[in-house]
Design an enzyme around this catalytic site. Structure first.
Site, PDB file in Angstrom:
ATOM      1  N   SER A  17     167.744  18.212 -36.169  1.00 26.75           N
ATOM      2  CA  SER A  17     167.165  18.210 -34.839  1.00 26.75           C
ATOM      3  C   SER A  17     167.435  19.506 -34.091  1.00 26.75           C
ATOM      4  CB  SER A  17     167.730  17.037 -34.035  1.00 26.75           C
ATOM      5  OG  SER A  17     169.145  17.122 -33.962  1.00 26.75           O
ATOM      6  N   ARG A  20     166.873  20.428 -42.905  1.00 28.78           N
ATOM      7  CA  ARG A  20     166.331  20.477 -41.549  1.00 28.78           C
ATOM      8  C   ARG A  20     167.071  19.479 -40.681  1.00 28.78           C
ATOM      9  NH1 ARG A  20     161.350  23.145 -41.703  1.00 28.78           N
ATOM     10  NH2 ARG A  20     160.355  23.231 -43.761  1.00 28.78           N
ATOM     11  N   ASP A  48     181.404  17.389 -31.979  1.00 27.80           N
ATOM     12  CA  ASP A  48     180.511  16.582 -32.816  1.00 27.80           C
ATOM     13  C   ASP A  48     181.099  16.413 -34.215  1.00 27.80           C
ATOM     14  OD1 ASP A  48     178.281  15.006 -33.156  1.00 27.80           O
ATOM     15  OD2 ASP A  48     176.970  16.647 -33.729  1.00 27.80           O
TER      16      ASP A  48
END
Length: 408
Positions: free
Chosen positions: A19, A17, A130
């Site tokens: 954000s 999991r 990123d």
């Protein structure tokens, strides 16, 4: 519990999991896949869905041995998902947490793989935005490369751009992970291909040193260092490799190498790195000012500041299981950026010294200040006594040839 993703895929098991959403182990018409299911609030954003559809062609067209291929983008009701190749292995952050730093040959081989991936993406007009160890996967089933490095694949293309909509970030927000952000992003300029080069050079520095060049302390201090400080040299690596890193960490985007050039230059370094052990350096020590800045809290039993990798911007937040840390941050104003320490960044601290930001470090800082204060008081007292003695001495001496007289 299994769930359908569109008409062609089934998500069977959660792998992690983050954000931005949840990664599932899934099944498609051609076999196992990884399904990144974005959060429901993202899926309900019509502007984001539109951007998602616009990016479809570019993302599906990214095919390279060192890129995790996006097979499909699914828009179905409340589901917004990227369907990707399943990589049997781990991420680079997990390896760093286990080994702390890599031998130079393996570190450079991994960085060269990612530079190849970025070269292909940039040629297709796609900026990753990123690049960080969490988004580098190591294929444990692939052939071993120089230094015993597993093939490295870059993943999560497009996610930062998808989330970075004007409505979500506006002009005062930025998307990314503090330790890997290029100075121009901190200053609010649009991200170009050169931001990926800066982030990759930061990752390579981290693989070699065990810490990022500008990380540590409060996230605002990290952002300020990217703009105001120069990188501290790493002892024990060839000068030519160090100059490559410095060039790719240049503040001016135009001074950095292109991804294709960087990949070639890194591979040219590999023969000179064979057999070199991991560097023997320790994390740099924060200045007293930086140590006094507020730091994000951590769960009980954890180190109060995560020194390696991303700095959490949410007080008390636990790391995501898949370390997906796309984060929105405020852009510092010019006065804040100008307030940082100029010159060279923090020097590596001596082995055994207290960890910056730790309770032991803060106690040492306080003791040092108390000691300096006491020393100042003692010094002032000594100077005062010395001046009094000198004055008294002068009054007791009478000039030669004179006498004191008194009136009866």
């Amino acid at each position: 519990m299994a769930r359908k993703i569109g008409s062609r895929y089934t998500a069977n098991q959660i792998l992690g999991r983050g954000s931005a959403g949840t990664v599932w182990l899934g099944e498609g018409p051609e076999g196992p896949v990884a399904v990144k299911l974005l959060r429901e609030d993202l899926a309900s954003d019509q502007e984001l869905v539109g951007r998602f559809v616009q990016e479809r062609t570019a993302l599906l067209g990214l095919e390279h041995p060192h890129i995790v291929t996006v097979r499909d983008l699914v828009v179905d009701g409340n589901d917004l998902a990227l369907v990707m190749d399943l990589v049997r292995g781990t991420d680079l952050r997990t390896r760093l947490e286990r080994e702390r730093r890599l031998a130079p040959e393996a570190a450079v081989a991994i960085a060269a793989d990612i530079a190849d991936a970025l070269a292909a993406a940039h040629a297709a007009g796609v900026v990753h935005r990123d690049v960080k160890p969490e988004n580098v996967l190591l294929d444990m089933q692939g052939p071993l490369g120089p230094g015993g490095a597993h093939p490295a694949l870059l993943t999560d293309f497009g996610v930062a751009k998808l989330i970075d909509t004007p409505k979500r970030t506006r002009a005062t927000k930025i998307i990314g992970t503090p330790d890997y952000l290029a100075p121009e992003i901190v200053e609010g300029l649009p991200p170009r291909a050169s931001v990926d080069i800066y982030a990759l050079a930061t990752v390579l520095y981290e693989l070699l040193a065990g810490f990022t060049p500008f990380g540590g302390g409060h996230p605002g201090a990290v952002l300020r260092r990217h703009v105001t400080e120069t990188v501290v040299p790493l002892p024990g690596i060839p000068e030519e490799l160090w100059q490559l890193i410095v060039q790719c960490l240049a503040k001016a985007p135009a001074s950095r190498l292109r991804a294709s050039e960087l990949a070639v230059r890194l591979r040219e370094q590999l023969p000179t790195l064979a057999g070199l052990p991991p560097l023997d350096v320790d994390e740099p020590e924060l200045s007293e000012e930086a140590a006094d800045e507020p730091v994000p809290s951590a769960p009980p039993g954890d180190d109060p500041v995560r020194r390696r990798g991303a700095v959490s911007l949410v007080p008390g937040a636990k790391p995501d299981s898949n370390r997906d840390t796309h984060t929105s941050m405020r852009v510092p104003g010019p006065d804040e950026l100008a307030g940082g320490a100029h010159g060279t960044a923090r020097a590596p601290r001596a082995a055994g010294a207290p960890r910056p930001g730790s309770a032991r470090h803060r106690a040492a800082v306080r003791r040092r200040r108390v000691t300096l204060g006491v020393a100042g008081v003692v010094l002032a007292a000594v100077v005062g006594v010395g001046a009094w003695l000198a004055s008294a001495d002068g009054d007791s001496d009478t000039p030669s040839g004179t006498h004191s007289t008194s009136t009866p």
